[in-house]
Design an enzyme around this catalytic site. Sequence first.
Site, short mmCIF file in Angstrom:
data_model
loop_
_atom_site.label_atom_id
_atom_site.label_comp_id
_atom_site.label_asym_id
_atom_site.label_seq_id
_atom_site.Cartn_x
_atom_site.Cartn_y
_atom_site.Cartn_z
N THR A 50 0.50 4.92 -9.86
CA THR A 50 -0.80 4.49 -9.34
C THR A 50 -1.41 3.35 -10.16
OG1 THR A 50 -1.06 6.78 -8.62
CG2 THR A 50 -3.03 5.41 -8.57
N HIS A 54 -14.92 -0.79 -11.48
CA HIS A 54 -16.08 -0.37 -10.69
C HIS A 54 -17.33 -0.29 -11.56
CE1 HIS A 54 -13.82 0.36 -7.05
NE2 HIS A 54 -12.90 0.95 -7.77
N ARG A 93 -3.12 7.93 -4.22
CA ARG A 93 -4.24 8.51 -4.96
C ARG A 93 -3.91 9.97 -5.27
NH1 ARG A 93 -5.91 6.01 -0.26
NH2 ARG A 93 -7.37 4.27 -0.44
N ILE A 129 -7.26 12.30 -11.50
CA ILE A 129 -7.90 11.04 -11.94
C ILE A 129 -7.61 9.99 -10.88
CG2 ILE A 129 -8.22 9.44 -13.85
CD1 ILE A 129 -8.66 12.26 -14.80
N GLU A 130 -8.27 10.08 -9.77
CA GLU A 130 -8.15 9.02 -8.77
C GLU A 130 -9.24 7.99 -9.07
OE1 GLU A 130 -9.58 9.74 -4.84
OE2 GLU A 130 -9.96 11.84 -5.23
N CYS A 153 6.32 -21.17 -8.07
CA CYS A 153 5.09 -20.80 -7.35
C CYS A 153 3.94 -20.55 -8.32
CB CYS A 153 5.31 -19.56 -6.50
SG CYS A 153 6.60 -19.74 -5.26
N CYS A 182 13.14 -18.16 -8.22
CA CYS A 182 13.31 -17.81 -9.63
C CYS A 182 14.25 -16.65 -9.89
CB CYS A 182 11.98 -17.62 -10.33
SG CYS A 182 11.03 -16.21 -9.76
#
Lengths: 488, 411, 125
Positions: free
Chosen positions: A45, A54, A316, A347-348, A414, A454
């Site tokens: 995750t 956040h 999640r 722990i999401e 790129c 690459c």
Amino acid sequence: MDQGTRYDVLIIGAGVVGNAIARELSKYKLKIGVLEKELDVGMGTSSRNSGVIHSGIHYKPGTLRAKLNVLGNSMFERLCRELKVKMSYIGKLTVAQEDSEIKSLYELKEQGEANGVPGLQILKRDEMEKLQPGVGGILALYSPSTGIVCPYTFTIRLAESAFRNGVSFWLGKKVVAIEKRFDTFLVKTQDGETFTSRVLINSAGLYSDQICRLLGIEEYKIYPCRGEYLILDKRLGHHLKTLVYPAPHHGKAGLGIHLTKTVDGNILIGPSNEYVNSPEEYATTREIMEVLLKEGKELLPDLETSDVIRSFCGLRAKQTPPEVGGFRDFVIEHRKEIKGFINLLGIESPGLTSAPAIALTVKDLLEEVLTLEEREDFLSELPGFTGYFSELSYEEKMDLISKEKDYGQIVCRCEGITKKEVIDAIQNPLGVKTLSSLRYRARVMMGRCQGGFCLPRIVEILTKEFGFRPEDFLLHREGSYLFTGNVR
Amino acid sequence: MKREVVVIGGGPAGLAAAISAKRAGARDVLIVERDKRLGGILNQCIHDGFGLHRFKEALSGPEYAKRFIERLDAEGVEYMLDTMVTKLGRDKTLELSSAKGLKRIEAKAVVLAMGCRERTQGAIMLPGTRPSGIYTAGQAQNLINLQNIMVGKRAVVLGSGDIGLIMARRLLLEGCEVVGVYEILPYPSGLPRNIQQCLLDYGIPLHLSTTVVEVHGERRLTGVSVAKVDPNRRPLPNTTSFIPCDTLLLSVGLIPENELSREAGVEIEPMTGGPLVDDTLMTSLEGIFACGNVLQVHDLVDHVSEESELAGLFGARFSEGELRPLGEYTSIRPGPGIRYCLPQRVSRERDFFLSLRVKEPMRDKKIVLLDENRKRLIQKSFPRLHPAVMVRLKVMVEKIAKAKGLEVRVE
Amino acid sequence: MRRELVCVICPNGCELEVEYQKQGEALEITKVEGQLCKKGPKWAESEIKGSVRTICTSVSVEGGELPLVSVRTTSPVPLNSIFDLMEEIKRIRLKAPVRSGQVILKNPKGLRTLIIATKDIPLKT
């Protein structure tokens, strides 16, 4: 037993939470080991999310999520400076489209203020428009402390900093059995090795309930909930000056599909929200991709289908089953009945933001078991520069090339990544040698051509300068071999 | 550093443009090439069939390149290898990066010859997992033909572009089983001769109106799901089947590599993905020319060379001050049946080649150039037209001298 | 008898309709249609007698800038001999330098063709 596998603290899971804990605890005189089932850190995750720091407006006052989010957010700037990780507090507009949503903006503001989120403001149309031209909507809540960070770079650098301060990282070590004998944990891995420690920390993310079960703790269950994303070409990056989220719709599990700018200038569309059956179900789906593209085009009219450079998904670690939905608070506990077992679960989001604060909480819990003594030789700073060579000034580049000519050789056209950056990534301190480890460290194969140009050059460098045989190349996991041998 | 003409890219387009610019009298011509050798993609195209128009011989890619490189050396054209152009300004200044350091060059004329890149799994939004074993056809070609590395044992090819067809045969000859080629369109994207000599000759099945709808495998690719598609290219329910394979080659289109051009401010034409050009192959920026696959994706290298020689010639003329600055143009637009045509605007001062591609395969049709009053200026009959085949028509200036607007269409 | 063929000589890829008669070993082409050039009928005849193709592949090189040199036959060989020929080519080991045009193998498998290098492979520096 081998001395090398005896630890004061063992951490299961080298995601952002495990690595933040490892790094925090490496400030103390402790022997610390991290066990990770994958071949690199941050493969779950931690590398598969929006990369948003956040502000903490979304969580109920008094919850761990609220407290740790706001504290974690305030720690990011310094931490990123020390770890040489790009981050930016670009702010966020939570936008109401209709009158019925206005109330929720004020509720969010009030909740955020109760949580200690700084600088929240309700903005009218013209003020919103100044921050994000063409934003639409009628009223918005602005949270200036919302930021963006590259989540996998952050996760990797936490590990590298911990490593620099003496933490051992054991990669490709899946934990299959745990036993507690007197005050010692015996942790067995799939390859038959046993590690011992006085404290055991479960930060196994999507697998944290399974780790609990190995210790006879049956009360938790993790429900993986998939979020799919599309990554867009950097061509469109300038469109987003700040983050824009829709005002909350009650009863939904995620935050709604939205656009997120990455710290490298791409835009993400997503995430979606579907429960899946296994913590390995990392497959994107046609149905969701089409929805993301359609909604993305509504949010960003300049978006062309050809701007999509890749899709990905993350899972999640939810504690709430599909029929319940919504969120449950983080579990961060010292299981007194199994003294020394510190359990982190569910722990999401906002896990990434909270990680530094979770590490502090774990440190406090640790003091219930061990006496912590600070080290004087802790190295807080990682060497090198923040970001990529291509982002430096002309003069800085000239200076570096004169010292190290491989900075002048561009391997990835790129993203403008140089041979020196690729070689540094190959020689990463954790000793990971998969191609995805190079993607996450040097940003090669991540641009619009996705390694079309690459990949062959990187293969050549690994073959000629590091003696790789075709059979030695792995993409990401055990068994993900790239080649089957020589042609002749 | 100053140069008369700077050519970005030393592949077939850049080589031809540079030689031509030098021959046209430009005093110093410089090629900037990012690879360690000249020749570009031709170095890995070891199959034959290059140069049939130009040399009346079926050469392999490296042999075709060698003929131009020898010419280039004979003309005394300067080139830099292992050097990347990192920035191009609208004032024709370039920033270069190499192991020797960074460099700034002022050019009087610039020829864009950066070629193209392949569309990827991400770009076609292929659903499923992200295992190893998925390559673009060109990547596999590089690994197999230049690096002696074999990519798999049982392959599916998605897309029937020419590189995919060539690689299907190549894999088979090297002992890799090729299950089949799957094409979402109702007709192949590659040249008919490649369908014959790469697939039919070896019994490799070609499945039209069929595509890969999902990839499987958490580590190495374990297989793909394929399904028939409806005329809108949507997968049809109940037609999905699973094909076990460890390798998926993608040959799903090429994209002109115009990031440098875009940053410089060159106007890009959405239909070609390349710069908008006039009949001198000058882009919307004065003194910046474009040719080869950066301008439009070509079917044959022979056409690339021919086009690029013109770009080089006009680049040299511009650098000598002989080419008049942009004046009034007559635009040419694609009409019914035409996917795109190029140049998009002409001066009506000189003859030019009109390049175009049709939208779908057709038989016994005419390609017609009309003026603003629907008057037929030029027409040519074709027993067969195919989107895989680029049509090039020579247009004499006297035919269009009075036209105020031009349209090309299929009748 | 009738057959439809795609001519592979050039990128036009003409779709040929061929009518022919077969009497024992003898083959007579009676009609060829669909070609854009005069090479078509000749190619059709040869194709009906037995497909021949140029073969392009790689040969191992030791000590060169690249580990392989590209090679091809100088003339088309029977399609049904290609896999045997590949086996022969796979066994060859060259030492750098190799020059483009250099003959690698003469009349392999008794075929009237040469295998030549199509690329320069200089010594590794």
